[in-house]
Design an enzyme around this catalytic site. Structure first.
Site, mmCIF file in Angstrom:
data_model
loop_
_atom_site.group_PDB
_atom_site.id
_atom_site.type_symbol
_atom_site.label_atom_id
_atom_site.label_comp_id
_atom_site.label_asym_id
_atom_site.label_seq_id
_atom_site.Cartn_x
_atom_site.Cartn_y
_atom_site.Cartn_z
ATOM 1 N N TYR A 1 -46.412 -21.083 39.869
ATOM 2 C CA TYR A 1 -45.512 -22.235 40.380
ATOM 3 C C TYR A 1 -44.874 -22.706 39.343
ATOM 4 O O TYR A 1 -45.097 -22.935 37.747
ATOM 5 C CB TYR A 1 -45.449 -22.842 41.212
ATOM 6 C CG TYR A 1 -46.695 -24.296 40.580
ATOM 7 C CD1 TYR A 1 -46.986 -25.306 39.833
ATOM 8 C CD2 TYR A 1 -48.452 -24.827 41.447
ATOM 9 C CE1 TYR A 1 -47.151 -25.914 39.711
ATOM 10 C CE2 TYR A 1 -49.029 -25.473 40.863
ATOM 11 C CZ TYR A 1 -48.017 -25.853 39.940
ATOM 12 O OH TYR A 1 -48.953 -27.000 39.574
ATOM 13 N N THR A 2 -43.518 -22.742 39.596
ATOM 14 C CA THR A 2 -42.304 -23.395 38.877
ATOM 15 C C THR A 2 -42.332 -24.411 38.230
ATOM 16 O O THR A 2 -41.887 -25.390 37.186
ATOM 17 C CB THR A 2 -40.787 -22.615 38.933
ATOM 18 O OG1 THR A 2 -41.055 -23.577 39.992
ATOM 19 C CG2 THR A 2 -40.925 -21.236 38.958
ATOM 20 N N GLU B 1 -43.642 -16.009 38.903
ATOM 21 C CA GLU B 1 -43.408 -17.711 39.164
ATOM 22 C C GLU B 1 -43.120 -17.135 40.631
ATOM 23 O O GLU B 1 -42.244 -16.629 41.105
ATOM 24 C CB GLU B 1 -42.370 -18.012 38.008
ATOM 25 C CG GLU B 1 -42.596 -17.215 36.675
ATOM 26 C CD GLU B 1 -43.626 -19.252 36.488
ATOM 27 O OE1 GLU B 1 -44.050 -20.299 37.646
ATOM 28 O OE2 GLU B 1 -43.913 -19.700 35.221
ATOM 29 N N ASP C 1 -51.908 -24.433 38.390
ATOM 30 C CA ASP C 1 -51.022 -23.423 38.849
ATOM 31 C C ASP C 1 -51.395 -22.141 38.992
ATOM 32 O O ASP C 1 -51.905 -21.199 38.157
ATOM 33 C CB ASP C 1 -49.875 -23.251 38.602
ATOM 34 C CG ASP C 1 -50.208 -22.656 37.317
ATOM 35 O OD1 ASP C 1 -49.953 -22.395 36.097
ATOM 36 O OD2 ASP C 1 -49.053 -21.512 36.848
#
Length: 260
Positions: free
Chosen positions: A42-43, A104, A161
């Protein structure tokens, strides 16, 4: 004669400019894709900032999936290295930027609230976009089951993440991920509840999964982080990093399934 010489010189120059002549009539059987894994992230920020970070700085990924709408952006060609994995290891392979495709997803990750961490759920449309993309990449690169992994799998000491709300089971239902058989897990959990394996056993089973973990028999912080990374994928309701009977059952059943 002068024109003939000029034509020959131009032809020679053209040949030099285009590089050496290569005969491409033959093709070796012994080859496969350089891509070995797909790593999901994830960003930790919104779309605009994600695009800026992934296109203008040193960090990059092959694909970015927006949240609203769930647009798929290709930022790096698959035959090029993207800088998304960092210091990493999986199944004994290290520095995985060169052998992975990074994806992402726009997601804020977590923030600290009064009762602990609050994690942002993934937009359903993002997962609907992700699954066909994964199927396409897996098919084109002929990747075996188990090749789709988390950033937290390859760097459990520093990354979490895509987090405990990422729907790994949906990927399993789509045929993209191995998933432990629930009945087998229940049987094994009952046995392990009576006699829990040693810490060294857990470390060995985690290493079989692919994690980098020292097999010294001590329940140190590094081992807890690896346990938490595994639990974050296969037991998302509780990822406390503790070696308990349910985690032991999940590990054993998964490793047995992957061996068969």
């Amino acid at each position: 004669m002068r024109f003939v010489c000029l034509a020959l010189c131009l032809a020679l120059l053209a040949g030099c400019a285009g590089g050496p002549r290569i005969d491409t009539r033959y093709n070796a059987v012994g080859q496969n894709s350089r891509v070995q894994y797909i790593v999901l992230h994830y960003t930790s920020t919104d779309l605009a900032r994600s695009l800026q970070l992934l296109t203008e700085g040193e960090v990059s990924s092959h694909y970015l999936i927006g949240d609203s709408p769930a647009t798929i952006y290709r930022l790096v060609d698959e035959d090029r290295r993207a800088w998304h994995a960092g210091v990493s290891e999986w199944q004994g392979r290290t520095w995985l930027n060169g052998t992975t495709i990074g994806i992402e997803l726009v997601n804020q990750g977590f923030y600290q609230g009064p009762n602990g961490r609050y994690w942002q759920p993934f937009a359903p449309a993002q997962i609907d976009a992700l699954i066909p993309l994964l199927k396409d990449i897996v098919q084109r690169h002929q990747l075996p089951l188990g090749s789709i992994i988390a950033h937290s799998d390859i760097a459990p000491q520093r990354k979490v993440d895509p987090g405990p709300l990422f729907p790994w089971q949906r990927l399993a239902e789509a045929g993209l991920l191995p998933w432990p058989d629930a009945a087998a897990v229940a049987r094994q959990q009952a046995l392990f509840s009576a006699s829990l394996p040693s810490v060294a056993w857990f470390q060995g089973q985690l290493a079989r999964q692919g994690y980098e973990v020292a097999e010294h028999g001590e329940l140190d912080r590094a081992t807890r982080n690896v346990l938490a990374a595994f639990q974050m994928k296969y037991r998302q309701a509780n990822y406390d990093g503790e070696p308990d009977a349910e985690t032991a059952a999940l590990l054993l059943v998964l490793n047995q399934q992957m061996q068969n």
